[in-house]
Design an enzyme around this catalytic site. Sequence first.
Site, PDB file in Angstrom:
ATOM      1  N   ARG A  33       0.847  -1.208   0.000  1.00 10.85           N
ATOM      2  CA  ARG A  33       0.000   0.000   0.000  1.00 10.85           C
ATOM      3  C   ARG A  33       0.869   1.239   0.000  1.00 10.85           C
ATOM      4  O   ARG A  33       1.761   1.397   0.843  1.00 10.85           O
ATOM      5  CB  ARG A  33      -0.892  -0.018   1.237  1.00 10.85           C
ATOM      6  CG  ARG A  33      -1.663   1.277   1.507  1.00 10.85           C
ATOM      7  CD  ARG A  33      -2.575   1.075   2.703  1.00 10.85           C
ATOM      8  NE  ARG A  33      -3.251   2.291   3.146  1.00 10.85           N
ATOM      9  CZ  ARG A  33      -3.015   2.923   4.292  1.00 10.85           C
ATOM     10  NH1 ARG A  33      -2.081   2.441   5.139  1.00 10.85           N
ATOM     11  NH2 ARG A  33      -3.681   4.003   4.626  1.00 10.85           N
ATOM     12  N   ARG A  74      -9.578  17.918   9.851  1.00 10.16           N
ATOM     13  CA  ARG A  74      -8.641  17.911  10.973  1.00 10.16           C
ATOM     14  C   ARG A  74      -8.612  19.266  11.655  1.00 10.16           C
ATOM     15  O   ARG A  74      -8.960  20.284  11.058  1.00 10.16           O
ATOM     16  CB  ARG A  74      -7.217  17.574  10.491  1.00 10.16           C
ATOM     17  CG  ARG A  74      -7.075  16.211   9.838  1.00 10.16           C
ATOM     18  CD  ARG A  74      -5.641  15.980   9.379  1.00 10.16           C
ATOM     19  NE  ARG A  74      -5.496  14.714   8.682  1.00 10.16           N
ATOM     20  CZ  ARG A  74      -5.328  13.537   9.263  1.00 10.16           C
ATOM     21  NH1 ARG A  74      -5.260  13.480  10.578  1.00 10.16           N
ATOM     22  NH2 ARG A  74      -5.211  12.443   8.559  1.00 10.16           N
ATOM     23  N   LYS A 220     -13.314   2.502   0.343  1.00  9.81           N
ATOM     24  CA  LYS A 220     -13.052   2.387   1.777  1.00  9.81           C
ATOM     25  C   LYS A 220     -14.341   2.721   2.521  1.00  9.81           C
ATOM     26  O   LYS A 220     -14.819   3.858   2.474  1.00  9.81           O
ATOM     27  CB  LYS A 220     -11.915   3.324   2.186  1.00  9.81           C
ATOM     28  CG  LYS A 220     -10.575   2.956   1.559  1.00  9.81           C
ATOM     29  CD  LYS A 220      -9.506   3.995   1.849  1.00  9.81           C
ATOM     30  CE  LYS A 220      -9.132   4.043   3.318  1.00  9.81           C
ATOM     31  NZ  LYS A 220      -8.029   5.026   3.558  1.00  9.81           N
ATOM     32  N   THR A 281      -7.019  -1.744   9.702  1.00 12.54           N
ATOM     33  CA  THR A 281      -6.904  -0.844  10.864  1.00 12.54           C
ATOM     34  C   THR A 281      -6.599  -1.579  12.172  1.00 12.54           C
ATOM     35  O   THR A 281      -7.402  -2.371  12.654  1.00 12.54           O
ATOM     36  CB  THR A 281      -8.158   0.031  11.073  1.00 12.54           C
ATOM     37  OG1 THR A 281      -8.585   0.575   9.820  1.00 12.54           O
ATOM     38  CG2 THR A 281      -7.844   1.170  12.025  1.00 12.54           C
TER      39      THR A 281
END
Length: 477
Positions: A33, A74, A220, A281
């Site tokens: 990845r 964020r 995702k 994850t």
Amino acid sequence: MIRRTKIVATLGPATDDPAKLEQLLLAGVNMVRLNFSHGDADSHRLRARQVREISKRLGRSVAVLGDLQGPKIRIAKFKEGKVTLVPGAEFALDADLAVDQGDVNQVSIAYKALPADSNPGDVLLIDDGRLELVVDRVEGNRIITRVRIGGEISNNKGINRQGGGLSAPALTNKDKADIVLAAELDIDYLAVSFPRNADDIQQARDLLAAAGGHACLMAKIERAEAVADDETLDSIIRASDAVMVARGDLGVEIGDAQLIGKQKHIIARARKLNRVVVTATQMMESMIHNSLPTRAEVFDVANAVLDGTDAVMLSAETATGDDPCGVVKAMSRICIGAQTQRSMTKSGHRMDLTFSSVEETVAMAAMYSANHLNGVAAIVCLTETGGTPLLMSRISSGLPIYAMTASHRIQRRVALFRGVEPVHFVNEQLAEGELEQRGLQVLRDRGALKAGDLVIMTRGNKIGKDGGTNILQIMSA
């Protein structure tokens, strides 16, 4: 024993040494990845080139996944780098504040539309849910919150809204530039972060095609609205070639108590709809620094295998961990241990359905024949597109599926399919009879078969034609 569940490893500083990267691939990585959230284009070019060069030298088919960053929701930065928020205190998220002027009372936000998305009573989760802020009021571009769960907070931590629903588009300008880079690198899979619906996947597919890319699209699943109902989830899965159970943001948005059920449901729906599925994850996170996984991590990986995931993914464990190779070896052992369970060789996949495709009919017939005929050693699939071995891999079986193709791109693509082993095989200008025997000889030379083994083989009667599988043979190697 051949490991049927595949392993995805994230590349990073810990794998940049070519010798360490080679060890990683030898340990059993099936796909690497490239995390476009970190590093620049040149670092991704270098890593992709190294993987291709080393895997070619080793004679291994290793896929490359490009993972788009998605919308950057964020906080910005604090003057002192971090602060501690106290429960009950007032704290503001301010879209107009300078990016480096955060303090114990306020901080800037990178996602400037957050005030418009926020309403009194909303719960905003910071740093993967470690801190909770309840929206009290919105004053222009400033969100005034009350700290419900406090603690230390540092620069650039992520923000989620409990229950999802933020309006941020899935593809940012950075993502669009990275799609062009992905096409340049000829990556095999492209992961789209935070898709809300099938249209987000289609937009990425169109941009990739316009850039000349050939990658499979991986959605995702990490937004609450993506799993709010089966219609939305299924539409995203159908629009994609693969899906990822991205448990970080998904768990924050829907809550940990709901996550395990959603993981199992996503895997089941992906397999039902004939799509590849990756579980990701924190699977072996303690091994970023430790030499052994926790028992909880062992059970987590094993349960994903038992659920039917095609692959399990490592993130920081390999990108920045102390022993990337050791983590891959540990994960491989767990996958092999899980696949020895009897449930892993039984399947009721699509037993109650009819087929509209000859290719799927042959693929299902081959797998059920292999699972019920005594003495079968392997399933051999001569393929041009990888479509037939994908369909075969939806059936649980203890037998290897050898996908034989001349295309290196297809070999890398099928490397992610559960239970499928890619094999390079050039079948041009071979007559019937000679074709099958040449394929079996290649597998005998690899040690995958021995003379006399019973084999089920599928192929098309028009060699070189995509999607033309229409022949099933039971033969002796």
